[in-house]
Structures are given as C-alpha cells and as structure tokens.
Design a protein around this motif. Sequence first.
Motif: not given
Length: 308
Positions: A111-115, A128-129, A149-153, A167-172
């Motif tokens: 979902y996201s990549v960063a240098f 895959d969390k 706890g969920g997908p990481v976006y 930031g993730g799908g588990d609201k964290t």
Amino acid sequence: MPDTPATKKLTGHTAPVYVVEYLKSKPQLLSGSFDNTLRLWDTATLKPLETFGGHTDLVLAVSIAPDDKTAASGSQDKTIQLWALPDAPPEDPNAPLKPTGELKGHASQVYSVAFSPDGKTLASVSADKTVRLWDIATLKEIRALPEQGGPVYSVAFSPDGQTLLTGGGDKTVRLYNVADGKELRQFPGAEDAVYTVAYHPDGKTIAAAGLDKVVRTWNVDSGEPATAFSGARGDIYRVQYNSDGSQLMAVTYAANLAIWNTADGKLHYQTDLPGRTTYGAAWSPNAQQIAIGAEDGNVYLIDLPKPS
C-alpha cells in the motif's frame, strides 16, 4: 479566495491514477495507475516523458529517492519494483522502461513505500499487516516488523531518518525506531482506519488521517495530541505538509481539497476537485501546486491561488 482553482490535466493513463509524486530537482511528476503502469510527466509542458512497465497488477504506491535518480513502486501484485529515472528523453518513447530491481517478501498488496532521507533504505507496508525495511544497494530485506492488528496503509520516514511512522486499518498510528525496528509509541485518537501519515518538515510533529475525516496531529516526543483539523469533505486519502510546514493539506475520496494554516489551525483554502473520486496527492516542492490522481485516469495539477 476563489472557489475554482486553476487546473491543468495530464492525460495518458487508461485507468484510475492512485498515486503521484513530484521530483525535487526538475519540473517532473511520477504517477502510478490501476492500468499497472507508472508514467513520468513534464509538469511545465504537460507532456508524457516515459512509461514504466513491470507490474502485473494495480500500482498502489510510489516513492522517489532524495537524489531523484531512483523510484520505487508497490503494487497489488505483492512486489516492489525499482526504477532508474531517466536523465534524457527516451530513444523510443513507445517502449516502456523496465525495472532495475525487485523486492519480494510481502504476502499481499503493497500500500505504501518510502525512501529514507539518505536514499539507502526503503520502507514498505502491506495488507499482510507488516512493515518491512529493505537495503536498496543489495535488494535484501533488512527486517520485517511484528504484525499489526490490520492492514498497514501508510508509511513515512522522519526527516532525520531515525524513526518511522505508520498508519493502519486497526486505527493506530505507530512510531518505530529504524535502527532496531522496535515500536516506540502509539498516538491515540483516530476513530477509524488510518490511510495516510506525514511528518512536519521539522520532525517534531506528525499528522494522520483516514476514514474518520479528521486530520489529527501529535507531538512526536511526548505523544501528546496537538491540533485536530476538521472540515475536509470525505474520507481522507492523503495528508502532506508543504515544504516549510506552514500549511497542511488533505485530499479526500470525495474529490475535495482542504488546506489549513498550521500556526492557527484555520482552514486556509478548500475546493472541490475535477472528477467524482480522487486518491493520491502531492504538494510540489515550491508549494505552489498540488497534483491529484483521479478515478477518470487523469492527473490534475491544481495551481494554488496567491495569498490575498
């Protein structure tokens, strides 16, 4: 302040454009699309420069190294591809460029990549969390962080490269130490999935947003909440500070752009965008333009109004 921005359009993708990123050293932009390709554009002439072909599924993530020589892209095909950004026009503009490297390890879409600020490390996050760190020189995985706890976006490096924000799908919203991969803290407050995170240029404040339609900021060192920016219309897909940190923008799924002043938290500018649905967005290095990826396959360049 006018409601309708001056808008330019980059046309060429054949499916929705999900991610966009400006180069820092020249007037160029990289976009990634559901047509499985990336495209490099000249933002001055609005002409396409290159097409990058290597993914076998939707392109969901793009990052450009600090030296503007390398790009990375993540896809629904579970891979991360690396690309050499060209210095000169192509000999054959109809021949797609091929990847210069591939990073494999995620078990689901990326979902996201960063240098990192020195360009030596790439961070990636996935459905895959997991969060993974990669060595760009060797194309090897440095480490995979423990499952969330969920997908990481979304993922972002701090300006000094020492910490990593997700930031993730588990609201964290989570902060990690890059050196050993240990979680340092979580930032409370999000009421739904977090789609996007960003560091202030000074590294002292972070911002995050997503399905609850509010941009929240926190003090990095203390973890204490700072300012909550409200008023964006729709689920927020992208937040980003401008180059000096004086403003913060959010772009929503419902095709709305909101910009706040960070000093007082007031809404500085808001406009509805072309198209029914928008996804990724990026602020130009000079902070005078914002690029938007849209469902209709176009990239829209929004020339921001001059301060009144």
